[in-house]
Design a protein around this motif. Sequence first.
Motif, PDB file in Angstrom:
ATOM      1  N   THR A 142      90.531  62.895  18.260  1.00 38.50           N
ATOM      2  CA  THR A 142      91.234  61.995  19.181  1.00 38.50           C
ATOM      3  C   THR A 142      92.683  62.479  19.209  1.00 38.50           C
ATOM      4  O   THR A 142      93.044  63.449  18.531  1.00 38.50           O
ATOM      5  CB  THR A 142      91.188  60.527  18.717  1.00 38.50           C
ATOM      6  N   CYS A 152      86.575  57.260  17.078  1.00 41.46           N
ATOM      7  CA  CYS A 152      86.996  56.491  18.251  1.00 41.46           C
ATOM      8  C   CYS A 152      88.148  55.601  17.836  1.00 41.46           C
ATOM      9  O   CYS A 152      88.068  54.908  16.816  1.00 41.46           O
ATOM     10  CB  CYS A 152      85.835  55.658  18.792  1.00 41.46           C
ATOM     11  N   GLU A 153      89.213  55.614  18.601  1.00 40.75           N
ATOM     12  CA  GLU A 153      90.363  54.758  18.319  1.00 40.75           C
ATOM     13  C   GLU A 153      90.097  53.346  18.847  1.00 40.75           C
ATOM     14  O   GLU A 153      89.465  53.176  19.896  1.00 40.75           O
ATOM     15  CB  GLU A 153      91.627  55.321  18.982  1.00 40.75           C
ATOM     16  N   SER A 156      92.097  51.544  20.239  1.00 42.08           N
ATOM     17  CA  SER A 156      92.778  51.417  21.536  1.00 42.08           C
ATOM     18  C   SER A 156      91.883  51.836  22.693  1.00 42.08           C
ATOM     19  O   SER A 156      92.199  51.572  23.863  1.00 42.08           O
ATOM     20  CB  SER A 156      94.057  52.262  21.540  1.00 42.08           C
ATOM     21  N   SER A 157      90.760  52.494  22.388  1.00 40.33           N
ATOM     22  CA  SER A 157      89.819  52.923  23.424  1.00 40.33           C
ATOM     23  C   SER A 157      88.810  51.843  23.783  1.00 40.33           C
ATOM     24  O   SER A 157      87.930  52.077  24.624  1.00 40.33           O
ATOM     25  CB  SER A 157      89.068  54.177  22.964  1.00 40.33           C
ATOM     26  N   ALA A 200      88.096  51.205  27.451  1.00 41.20           N
ATOM     27  CA  ALA A 200      87.304  52.278  28.068  1.00 41.20           C
ATOM     28  C   ALA A 200      85.833  52.161  27.681  1.00 41.20           C
ATOM     29  O   ALA A 200      84.945  52.438  28.484  1.00 41.20           O
ATOM     30  CB  ALA A 200      87.863  53.638  27.657  1.00 41.20           C
ATOM     31  N   ALA A 244      84.599  50.196  19.173  1.00 42.79           N
ATOM     32  CA  ALA A 244      84.834  51.586  18.779  1.00 42.79           C
ATOM     33  C   ALA A 244      83.705  52.089  17.900  1.00 42.79           C
ATOM     34  O   ALA A 244      83.271  53.250  18.020  1.00 42.79           O
ATOM     35  CB  ALA A 244      86.177  51.707  18.058  1.00 42.79           C
TER      36      ALA A 244
END
Length: 229
Positions: free
Chosen positions: A116, A134-135, A137-138, A141, A166
């Motif tokens: 990332t 996976c962050e 913050s994603s 998405a 995530a």
Amino acid sequence: MFAAPVPGRTPSAGLAFPPLVPGRVHRWGGAALVLVRRADLDRAASRSPLLTPAEREVLDGLPARRRAEWVAGRVLAKELVAGVTGERAGGVEILPCADGSPRLSVPGLRISLSHTAEHVAAATAPGPVGVDVCETSSAPAVLRAADHVLHPGERRLAGTDPERLAAAWALKEAAVKAVRRGLAGEAPRRVRILGLTPPLLDGGHRALVRTAGTAVVALVLVPPTAGTR
């Protein structure tokens, strides 16, 4: 580069997913996993002479925007494999297969990588292995892609919590990496998440989820009979 290995641990009370200390090798189920902050690894990679001539040829063919993360992943993976096997890190070579997945030069071991903007992860195991970061913050998405990637039951498991979303994405990605397929098409929907805490997948897949700051990392081990090539 790494601190002492951390053995597998059971989930701690009050934590959705147990923590993983960045830079420490975590051993689980015959696999070795490490997660490092990009800022720390990029500094080491910029000074590293570890790439082989064949790897440098691959690097030269990549877009400029991908080169730093590509080098960082290889450096991390080489150091991990060296620590596991006793091989010299500079003698470990990781080149792409025809399908783009990484191929390790050390016999009897597989390798998987994930990046990332903030973290890089690598995992190695004797059999099929996949790792993904996976962050949190994603999470928005992941929600936008949920209809494509997640079954209705999996969406209910993940809910709207960023860490659980995530984790669901990372589990799917790690599983399809382990069987050397991508998230395009029907591949992610063929892997079913039956539980998140603890992580449970169908098809005999074994799964681990850990967190480190803003990152959620998933490790998936797949039996050789589960459609791997």
